[in-house]
Motif scaffolding. Structure first.
Motif, mmCIF file in Angstrom:
data_model
loop_
_atom_site.group_PDB
_atom_site.id
_atom_site.type_symbol
_atom_site.label_atom_id
_atom_site.label_comp_id
_atom_site.label_asym_id
_atom_site.label_seq_id
_atom_site.Cartn_x
_atom_site.Cartn_y
_atom_site.Cartn_z
ATOM 1 N N UNK A 121 0.837 -1.174 0.000
ATOM 2 C CA UNK A 121 0.000 0.000 0.000
ATOM 3 C C UNK A 121 0.885 1.242 0.000
ATOM 4 N N UNK A 122 0.589 2.179 -0.865
ATOM 5 C CA UNK A 122 1.378 3.406 -0.971
ATOM 6 C C UNK A 122 1.141 4.297 0.247
ATOM 7 N N UNK A 123 2.190 4.966 0.656
ATOM 8 C CA UNK A 123 2.105 5.876 1.790
ATOM 9 C C UNK A 123 1.375 7.153 1.363
ATOM 10 N N UNK A 124 0.450 7.598 2.180
ATOM 11 C CA UNK A 124 -0.291 8.826 1.899
ATOM 12 C C UNK A 124 0.456 9.992 2.502
ATOM 13 N N UNK A 125 0.646 11.031 1.702
ATOM 14 C CA UNK A 125 1.336 12.211 2.207
ATOM 15 C C UNK A 125 0.330 13.346 2.377
ATOM 16 N N UNK A 126 0.769 14.391 3.036
ATOM 17 C CA UNK A 126 -0.093 15.555 3.232
ATOM 18 C C UNK A 126 -0.508 16.163 1.893
ATOM 19 N N UNK A 184 9.868 22.932 15.314
ATOM 20 C CA UNK A 184 9.693 23.579 14.021
ATOM 21 C C UNK A 184 8.544 22.843 13.346
ATOM 22 N N UNK A 185 7.510 23.579 12.946
ATOM 23 C CA UNK A 185 6.290 22.969 12.423
ATOM 24 C C UNK A 185 6.053 23.442 10.999
ATOM 25 N N UNK A 186 5.670 22.518 10.134
ATOM 26 C CA UNK A 186 5.344 22.902 8.771
ATOM 27 C C UNK A 186 4.990 21.733 7.892
ATOM 28 N N UNK A 187 4.162 22.006 6.932
ATOM 29 C CA UNK A 187 3.759 20.991 5.962
ATOM 30 C C UNK A 187 4.848 20.881 4.903
ATOM 31 N N UNK A 188 5.196 19.693 4.523
ATOM 32 C CA UNK A 188 6.147 19.491 3.440
ATOM 33 C C UNK A 188 7.588 19.384 3.869
ATOM 34 N N UNK A 189 7.868 19.359 5.167
ATOM 35 C CA UNK A 189 9.265 19.256 5.603
ATOM 36 C C UNK A 189 9.897 17.952 5.143
ATOM 37 N N UNK A 190 9.095 16.910 5.051
ATOM 38 C CA UNK A 190 9.611 15.598 4.655
ATOM 39 C C UNK A 190 10.150 15.615 3.225
ATOM 40 N N UNK A 197 14.625 18.848 1.343
ATOM 41 C CA UNK A 197 15.897 18.554 2.002
ATOM 42 C C UNK A 197 16.497 19.832 2.584
ATOM 43 N N UNK A 198 17.232 19.671 3.638
ATOM 44 C CA UNK A 198 17.944 20.786 4.246
ATOM 45 C C UNK A 198 17.235 21.442 5.418
ATOM 46 N N UNK A 199 15.961 21.162 5.618
ATOM 47 C CA UNK A 199 15.217 21.773 6.725
ATOM 48 C C UNK A 199 15.825 21.345 8.059
ATOM 49 N N UNK A 200 16.042 20.053 8.223
ATOM 50 C CA UNK A 200 16.611 19.545 9.475
ATOM 51 C C UNK A 200 18.000 20.103 9.700
ATOM 52 N N UNK A 201 18.809 20.143 8.647
ATOM 53 C CA UNK A 201 20.170 20.673 8.774
ATOM 54 C C UNK A 201 20.140 22.140 9.213
ATOM 55 N N UNK A 202 19.266 22.937 8.624
ATOM 56 C CA UNK A 202 19.186 24.359 8.976
ATOM 57 C C UNK A 202 18.717 24.539 10.426
ATOM 58 N N UNK A 203 17.756 23.726 10.854
ATOM 59 C CA UNK A 203 17.253 23.772 12.235
ATOM 60 C C UNK A 203 18.391 23.531 13.227
ATOM 61 N N UNK A 204 19.148 22.442 13.012
ATOM 62 C CA UNK A 204 20.213 22.120 13.954
ATOM 63 C C UNK A 204 21.423 23.041 13.808
ATOM 64 N N UNK A 205 21.650 23.572 12.624
ATOM 65 C CA UNK A 205 22.726 24.548 12.445
ATOM 66 C C UNK A 205 22.434 25.804 13.256
ATOM 67 N N UNK A 206 21.172 26.237 13.266
ATOM 68 C CA UNK A 206 20.794 27.421 14.047
ATOM 69 C C UNK A 206 21.084 27.200 15.532
ATOM 70 N N UNK A 241 8.590 14.105 12.935
ATOM 71 C CA UNK A 241 7.431 13.539 12.255
ATOM 72 C C UNK A 241 7.385 14.174 10.878
ATOM 73 N N UNK A 242 6.354 13.876 10.120
ATOM 74 C CA UNK A 242 6.228 14.440 8.779
ATOM 75 C C UNK A 242 6.070 15.959 8.809
ATOM 76 N N UNK A 243 5.540 16.479 9.914
ATOM 77 C CA UNK A 243 5.267 17.921 9.971
ATOM 78 C C UNK A 243 5.959 18.630 11.131
#
Length: 190
Positions: free
Chosen positions: A1-6, A117-123, A126-135, A149-151
């Motif tokens: 079964x395919x994974x459902x995304x936001x 950090x909350x937002x749709x489409x972070x999954x 790329x680079x969102x996690x890196x920027x969060x931890x770099x800050x 999580x996905x968001x």
């Protein structure tokens, strides 16, 4: 079964104009306990979480790490966060059930804060996690725990660094001009 995304559920929230980061939340009302040296075998983690559930503890973040991997003496450390208002119940549970849970030591930390950090489409960006931890790194903030999580990306940091963490992540994601922020004054922050 395919994974459902936001994006499958809300097609208008995808594409180049989709908001990636919607805001930053922080919570200074949590505490953390780490049970060290729990035998790494089936049933030990279950005993911990069944007991906490029976005690009515609301768990937010869980991290388990192997502390020793010798097959005959494998042990793990388990850290959890929960509302600081439930600290007395958690302390009573772990003290009363030490022999049953088989942990060697327990550390309690009430001086923690959680930034998310909350937002749709972070999954899919790329680079969102890196920027969060770099800050956080740029401000020399030590991360004690991580949950994703996905968001949402959440980090537990020393309470004394929480305000700086929020400010630095706001700046890293260009949210300074927009005061989109959810502050949790009680509860678990979920």
């Amino acid at each position: 079964m395919a994974e459902t995304s936001i994006g499958d559920i809300f097609p208008d929230m995808t594409g180049p104009e989709a908001p990636i980061i919607s805001g930053i939340a922080h919570d200074s009302s949590e505490a953390m306990v780490t049970l060290r040296g729990i035998p790494d075998r089936p049933g030990r983690v279950t005993a911990v979480f069944n007991g906490l559930a029976e005690a009515g503890i609301n768990i937010d973040i869980i991290v388990q790490a192997l502390a020793a991997t010798d097959p005959d003496h494998a042990v793990a450390d388990i850290s959890i966060t929960f509302p600081e208002s439930q600290l007395r119940k958690v302390q009573e549970f772990i003290d009363t059930h030490k022999d049953e849970l088989e942990y060697k030591t327990a550390d309690v930390n009430t001086q923690i804060g959680k930034i998310s950090l909350v937002g749709v489409g972070m999954k899919t960006h790329s680079g969102i996690t890196a920027r969060f931890f770099q800050a956080l790194s740029d401000e020399s903030i030590n991360v004690l725990m991580i949950s994703t999580s996905e968001i949402r990306i959440s980090a537990v940091v020393p309470l004394e660094d929480l305000t700086t963490a929020v400010r630095s992540v706001h700046t890293a994601f260009g949210l300074d001009a927009q005061t989109i922020e959810a502050v949790v004054y009680g509860g678990t922050g979920r």
